[in-house]
Design an enzyme around this catalytic site. Structure first.
Site, PDB file in Angstrom:
ATOM      1  N   HIS A 298      44.088  -1.919  -1.910  1.00 15.25           N
ATOM      2  CA  HIS A 298      44.487  -1.437  -0.588  1.00 15.25           C
ATOM      3  C   HIS A 298      43.270  -1.109   0.275  1.00 15.25           C
ATOM      4  O   HIS A 298      43.381  -0.368   1.248  1.00 15.25           O
ATOM      5  CB  HIS A 298      45.376  -0.202  -0.724  1.00 15.25           C
ATOM      6  CG  HIS A 298      46.520  -0.377  -1.652  1.00 15.25           C
ATOM      7  ND1 HIS A 298      47.481  -1.341  -1.445  1.00 15.25           N
ATOM      8  CD2 HIS A 298      46.858   0.251  -2.804  1.00 15.25           C
ATOM      9  CE1 HIS A 298      48.364  -1.281  -2.434  1.00 15.25           C
ATOM     10  NE2 HIS A 298      48.007  -0.329  -3.272  1.00 15.25           N
TER      11      HIS A 298
ATOM     12  N   HIS B 144      52.974  -2.969  -2.442  1.00 14.04           N
ATOM     13  CA  HIS B 144      52.802  -3.805  -3.636  1.00 14.04           C
ATOM     14  C   HIS B 144      53.830  -4.915  -3.665  1.00 14.04           C
ATOM     15  O   HIS B 144      54.167  -5.445  -4.721  1.00 14.04           O
ATOM     16  CB  HIS B 144      52.932  -2.947  -4.892  1.00 14.04           C
ATOM     17  CG  HIS B 144      52.182  -1.672  -4.812  1.00 14.04           C
ATOM     18  ND1 HIS B 144      52.753  -0.514  -4.335  1.00 14.04           N
ATOM     19  CD2 HIS B 144      50.890  -1.388  -5.087  1.00 14.04           C
ATOM     20  CE1 HIS B 144      51.839   0.442  -4.346  1.00 14.04           C
ATOM     21  NE2 HIS B 144      50.705  -0.056  -4.788  1.00 14.04           N
TER      22      HIS B 144
END
Lengths: 333, 333
Positions: free
Chosen positions: A57, A219
């Site tokens: 991320h 995700h």
């Protein structure tokens, strides 16, 4: 799978080498266990601010370690929660005697491992408090989460709380502030493509060539709906609706807006999206006082974006504007 | 084609709306003709610094307009040179009586249109000098270029020259400095995927699923060779070889390194690449004094990166570190 990597199992460790080489004036990388810590940690008398979570991320969270923001960040493997051990060590490394705040995105693994780490750190005499971030309005429960997911709104929490800690706020004040920012921020994402986790080697989900997924998780967790691709103005409207009605935001509110790229979407598109966000908020009498546009909380090379809206109060505005020196966010942005 | 856009023909104009909304404290967007100018332009007595080129490389150039860097940026359509008219108007808008420098990436259309614009501005009494940037070592001539292409090294030129102009350097000094930075920077790119120009709707070139192209141009122009995907350490070595031998860089040199994402490559991969760059330069006795890692000169959503190495002298280091406040590059980075 085409990626600029060596062995997939070394992705995080090798990336940390590069991070330290690039930003050695701001941060240090601690090894075995691996975490990222401010170069000047621990700062005596200052509340330590620790966050972390699965890698993939970036720049979240390591890119936000530095003056005025995080004291430390704990990166797990890609899309995998960090284990308690590095969290404990990071907590100890930033403890300046005033306690430590854990900022935890709401994923079951993150919550459990930060909880265990907090208990272990407390057993060593460090006062630890945790705040769970759950800003994603897309779905109530999700693949890795009970309740709402924690997503890009975390950047606002880390910036504002980090500034408060830098200015000398005590642990209770910092906890209250983190809860207040989380209570006032709402986020929604959209994916145009999936991403490929290096050690998996295959796309995280299938999305037909002409469809997008509204409400996607960081995700690739399922969102609200799959629809045919539409003009971005329509997509922005679909995303803002649940964001604005959830808090709810109201005419007269002052807000900060984050148009966050998921990693593979060009900046030019994010600015087009911001344009529409500005139009909608203006129509509703909501004042956009601050904006962030760019890749702040990504899903590797996923194409897509998220929109976060934070209702500001006077204290938050002052802290939002306070100096910050990190790899990804610098003074004045 | 999945993109977060409305009508492909409005991509640049709508993106400029968003840019102005996000960064109205730093810049203004002038309309018809379209260009981006510092909010405080013209600054009396200061040399104006203007750059520009086709859009699709964001944040280049508009993201570098502001204190300490560009006075104005002129965006063409995506991957299309701007016409002379907006270049003339931008030049006039930033003229503070000390002359204006045009920083022009070496593409035939850019060079011609900036040349025409310079003549038109001179006819209106403004002294204009131009410096052509040609840092790409990949190929001698290319699809849109006679000689070498101008690529990500342009960021170094704009930062260093912008700082000098801010400090009061005159036009001749600024021209000499721009030439000196260009003469000391070398760049090489690699593509893993093509990108899609919105008004074209199809990939800019074909690249097999298991191949990469070394030496790619910013618009997908052919590079040196197509090879099977290799570990990034090997790819970096292949890119650094021609960069280092070209100047040539030598033991004892002090350098700044830019690992530049082409738009669709995760930050985590760019840091892994930087790690290898650091290893190679250390082996060769070259000191990495400054680094930039991120998306600075992109090709829309292309996956890939470029590596730029700039040989620094004392003056460049001081100017590199000077304050800057733009959308994409802020003080301290």
């Amino acid at each position: 799978m085409k990626k600029l990597i060596n062995d997939p199992k070394n992705v995080v460790a090798e990336s940390l080498d590069g991070l330290e080489l690039a930003h050695g004036d701001i941060l240090r990388v601690h090894r075995d266990p691996d975490f990222i810590v401010r170069a000047d940690a621990p700062v005596q008398g200052k509340v330590g601010i620790v966050s972390g979570g699965g890698s993939g991320h970036e720049p979240l969270h390591g890119g936000f370690v530095g003056y005025g923001m995080l004291s430390a960040a704990v990166p797990g493997a890609v899309f995998t929660s960090p284990t308690p051990d590095p969290i404990v060590e990071a907590t100890k490394a930033v403890d300046g005697g005033a306690g430590v705040l854990h900022i935890v995105k709401n994923y079951t693994g993150d919550v459990l491992n930060f909880e265990t780490a907090a208990e272990l750190a407390e057993a060593e005499g460090i006062t630890v408090k945790s705040v769970i971030i759950d800003d994603d309005v897309a779905v109530q429960d999700s693949t890795y989460t009970a309740g709402r997911r924690g997503v890009a709104g975390t950047v606002f929490v880390e910036k504002i709380v980090g500034a408060a800690a830098e200015q000398g706020a005590d642990l209770d004040a910092v906890v209250e502030l983190a809860q207040r920012v989380n209570a006032n921020v709402r986020t929604m994402g959209v994916a145009l493509t999936a991403c490929i986790v290096p050690h998996a080697g295959v796309p995280s989900f299938d999305l037909p060539e002409d469809e997008i997924e509204i409400g996607i998780g960081l995700h690739g967790e399922p969102g609200r709906e799959r629809i045919k691709l539409e003009p971005v103005d329509v997509i922005v409207d679909r995303m803002l609706d649940p964001i604005l009605s959830d808090l709810p935001f109201a005419s007269g509110d002052r807000v900060a807006v984050l148009v966050n790229g998921m990693g593979g979407t060009p900046l030019i598109e994010l600015y087009i999206a911001l344009r529409r966000v500005g139009q909608v908020l203006e129509e509703k009498g909501i004042s956009v006082l601050r904006t962030l546009v760019g890749n702040f909380t990504t899903s590797l090379e996923m194409q897509g974006m998220s929109i976060s809206v934070l209702r500001l109060d006077d204290e938050m505005i002052e802290l939002y504007d306070a100096p910050v020196q990190t790899a990804a966010l610098r003074w004045g942005r």
